[in-house]
Design a protein around this motif. Structure first.
Motif, PDB file in Angstrom:
ATOM      1  N   PRO A   7     155.447  25.146 -15.338  1.00  0.00           N
ATOM      2  CA  PRO A   7     155.991  25.712 -14.101  1.00  0.00           C
ATOM      3  C   PRO A   7     155.254  26.960 -13.592  1.00  0.00           C
ATOM      4  O   PRO A   7     155.044  27.097 -12.389  1.00  0.00           O
ATOM      5  N   ARG A   8     154.843  27.851 -14.480  1.00  0.00           N
ATOM      6  CA  ARG A   8     154.151  29.069 -14.022  1.00  0.00           C
ATOM      7  C   ARG A   8     152.814  28.718 -13.357  1.00  0.00           C
ATOM      8  O   ARG A   8     152.478  29.225 -12.294  1.00  0.00           O
ATOM      9  N   ALA A   9     152.048  27.836 -13.990  1.00  0.00           N
ATOM     10  CA  ALA A   9     150.771  27.401 -13.423  1.00  0.00           C
ATOM     11  C   ALA A   9     150.997  26.605 -12.139  1.00  0.00           C
ATOM     12  O   ALA A   9     150.247  26.741 -11.168  1.00  0.00           O
ATOM     13  N   HIS A  10     152.042  25.789 -12.119  1.00  0.00           N
ATOM     14  CA  HIS A  10     152.357  24.994 -10.928  1.00  0.00           C
ATOM     15  C   HIS A  10     152.692  25.918  -9.763  1.00  0.00           C
ATOM     16  O   HIS A  10     152.238  25.690  -8.630  1.00  0.00           O
ATOM     17  N   LEU A  11     153.469  26.963 -10.020  1.00  0.00           N
ATOM     18  CA  LEU A  11     153.814  27.915  -8.963  1.00  0.00           C
ATOM     19  C   LEU A  11     152.539  28.515  -8.368  1.00  0.00           C
ATOM     20  O   LEU A  11     152.371  28.557  -7.154  1.00  0.00           O
ATOM     21  N   TYR A  12     151.618  28.974  -9.211  1.00  0.00           N
ATOM     22  CA  TYR A  12     150.378  29.558  -8.711  1.00  0.00           C
ATOM     23  C   TYR A  12     149.566  28.533  -7.922  1.00  0.00           C
ATOM     24  O   TYR A  12     149.052  28.845  -6.845  1.00  0.00           O
ATOM     25  N   GLU A  13     149.455  27.323  -8.433  1.00  0.00           N
ATOM     26  CA  GLU A  13     148.699  26.286  -7.726  1.00  0.00           C
ATOM     27  C   GLU A  13     149.280  26.031  -6.338  1.00  0.00           C
ATOM     28  O   GLU A  13     148.546  25.800  -5.386  1.00  0.00           O
ATOM     29  N   LEU A  14     150.586  26.078  -6.237  1.00  0.00           N
ATOM     30  CA  LEU A  14     151.242  25.886  -4.951  1.00  0.00           C
ATOM     31  C   LEU A  14     150.996  27.098  -4.050  1.00  0.00           C
ATOM     32  O   LEU A  14     150.600  26.959  -2.895  1.00  0.00           O
ATOM     33  N   ALA A  45     149.283  35.328 -11.894  1.00  0.00           N
ATOM     34  CA  ALA A  45     150.649  35.654 -12.325  1.00  0.00           C
ATOM     35  C   ALA A  45     151.555  35.928 -11.134  1.00  0.00           C
ATOM     36  O   ALA A  45     152.644  36.463 -11.283  1.00  0.00           O
ATOM     37  N   ALA A  46     151.101  35.566  -9.920  1.00  0.00           N
ATOM     38  CA  ALA A  46     151.825  35.730  -8.653  1.00  0.00           C
ATOM     39  C   ALA A  46     151.846  37.171  -8.167  1.00  0.00           C
ATOM     40  O   ALA A  46     152.588  37.502  -7.250  1.00  0.00           O
ATOM     41  N   GLU A  47     151.035  38.039  -8.757  1.00  0.00           N
ATOM     42  CA  GLU A  47     150.860  39.383  -8.214  1.00  0.00           C
ATOM     43  C   GLU A  47     150.162  39.208  -6.869  1.00  0.00           C
ATOM     44  O   GLU A  47     149.164  38.485  -6.773  1.00  0.00           O
ATOM     45  N   ALA A  48     150.690  39.851  -5.826  1.00  0.00           N
ATOM     46  CA  ALA A  48     150.165  39.636  -4.480  1.00  0.00           C
ATOM     47  C   ALA A  48     149.889  40.965  -3.785  1.00  0.00           C
ATOM     48  O   ALA A  48     150.556  41.971  -4.051  1.00  0.00           O
ATOM     49  N   TYR A  49     148.901  40.930  -2.893  1.00  0.00           N
ATOM     50  CA  TYR A  49     148.534  42.100  -2.094  1.00  0.00           C
ATOM     51  C   TYR A  49     148.571  41.756  -0.617  1.00  0.00           C
ATOM     52  O   TYR A  49     148.194  40.649  -0.212  1.00  0.00           O
ATOM     53  N   PHE A  50     148.979  42.737   0.174  1.00  0.00           N
ATOM     54  CA  PHE A  50     149.038  42.630   1.627  1.00  0.00           C
ATOM     55  C   PHE A  50     148.500  43.932   2.197  1.00  0.00           C
ATOM     56  O   PHE A  50     148.507  44.962   1.525  1.00  0.00           O
ATOM     57  N   VAL A  51     148.081  43.914   3.455  1.00  0.00           N
ATOM     58  CA  VAL A  51     147.580  45.112   4.126  1.00  0.00           C
ATOM     59  C   VAL A  51     148.546  45.467   5.242  1.00  0.00           C
ATOM     60  O   VAL A  51     149.032  44.593   5.969  1.00  0.00           O
ATOM     61  N   THR A  52     148.818  46.771   5.389  1.00  0.00           N
ATOM     62  CA  THR A  52     149.654  47.244   6.487  1.00  0.00           C
ATOM     63  C   THR A  52     149.272  48.684   6.815  1.00  0.00           C
ATOM     64  O   THR A  52     148.453  49.283   6.131  1.00  0.00           O
ATOM     65  N   LYS A 161     162.478  27.168 -11.753  1.00  0.00           N
ATOM     66  CA  LYS A 161     162.573  28.620 -11.699  1.00  0.00           C
ATOM     67  C   LYS A 161     161.602  29.148 -12.747  1.00  0.00           C
ATOM     68  O   LYS A 161     161.520  28.616 -13.847  1.00  0.00           O
ATOM     69  N   VAL A 162     160.851  30.195 -12.370  1.00  0.00           N
ATOM     70  CA  VAL A 162     159.773  30.683 -13.220  1.00  0.00           C
ATOM     71  C   VAL A 162     159.938  32.172 -13.446  1.00  0.00           C
ATOM     72  O   VAL A 162     160.057  32.948 -12.491  1.00  0.00           O
ATOM     73  N   GLY A 163     159.957  32.578 -14.711  1.00  0.00           N
ATOM     74  CA  GLY A 163     159.933  34.004 -15.038  1.00  0.00           C
ATOM     75  C   GLY A 163     158.491  34.488 -14.985  1.00  0.00           C
ATOM     76  O   GLY A 163     157.593  33.832 -15.483  1.00  0.00           O
ATOM     77  N   LEU A 164     158.267  35.602 -14.332  1.00  0.00           N
ATOM     78  CA  LEU A 164     156.885  36.095 -14.177  1.00  0.00           C
ATOM     79  C   LEU A 164     156.706  37.397 -14.860  1.00  0.00           C
ATOM     80  O   LEU A 164     156.845  38.141 -15.380  1.00  0.00           O
TER      81      LEU A 164
END
Length: 164
Positions: A7-14, A45-52, A161-164
């Motif tokens: 599930p963790r890898a699947h979440l990232y792939e999605l 690991a689903a860590e994400a960055y955005f700019v604002t 559901k995935v714990g990260l």
């Protein structure tokens, strides 16, 4: 093993195929605010960055309450990631992540001193994936459930559901 079995890898792939996420923050009055954000970077690991811009209302909301939710949606794939967001002033990372189309929102470009990064430290995620064979399996399960008057069965390749 394939990502679909983890599930963790699947979440990232999605998630890695999404260019935009809806960022949901919470104001001091308890109201939730959602707005689309271009994904600057997503790590496995689903860590994400955005700019604002530092003077954006979302920055104040994040500083008051760092708990946020990201939502991702296409016609057959859906995901949420929750966690804590922080404001980062890492100019070197901002320079590396910068994409020229963002000048639409930030006309001064990547050298604009008001630009900051928003970094999500994820805690939980969940996905629903109805693509490929999962979509076929879901359609079959949905038809069976409809005929039986029940709800369709799902498996970890479709929803987890995935714990990260």
């Amino acid at each position: 093993m394939a990502a679909k079995n983890h599930p963790r890898a699947h979440l990232y792939e999605l998630l890695k195929d999404f260019d935009t996420a809806m960022l949901v923050t919470h104001a001091d009055d308890g109201e939730s605010h959602a707005r689309p954000m271009a994904v600057a970077q997503l790590r496995p690991a689903a860590e994400a960055y955005f700019v604002t811009a530092i003077d954006s209302p979302k920055v104040g909301e994040i500083e008051s309450n760092p708990r946020v939710t990201l939502t991702f949606q296409s016609s057959k794939q859906f995901a949420t990631v929750t966690g804590c967001m922080s404001v980062e002033r890492d100019r070197a990372l901002l320079d590396r992540l910068w994409k020229e189309p963002w000048k639409v929102w930030f006309p001064k470009g990547k050298s604009d001193p008001s630009l900051v990064l928003l970094k999500l430290d994820p805690e939980h995620g969940e996905y629903w994936d109805n693509t490929g064979i999962q979509g076929v399996k879901y359609a079959f399960e949905a038809a069976k459930a409809y005929a039986a008057g029940t709800t369709p069965a799902t498996d970890r390749s479709q929803n987890a559901k995935v714990g990260l």
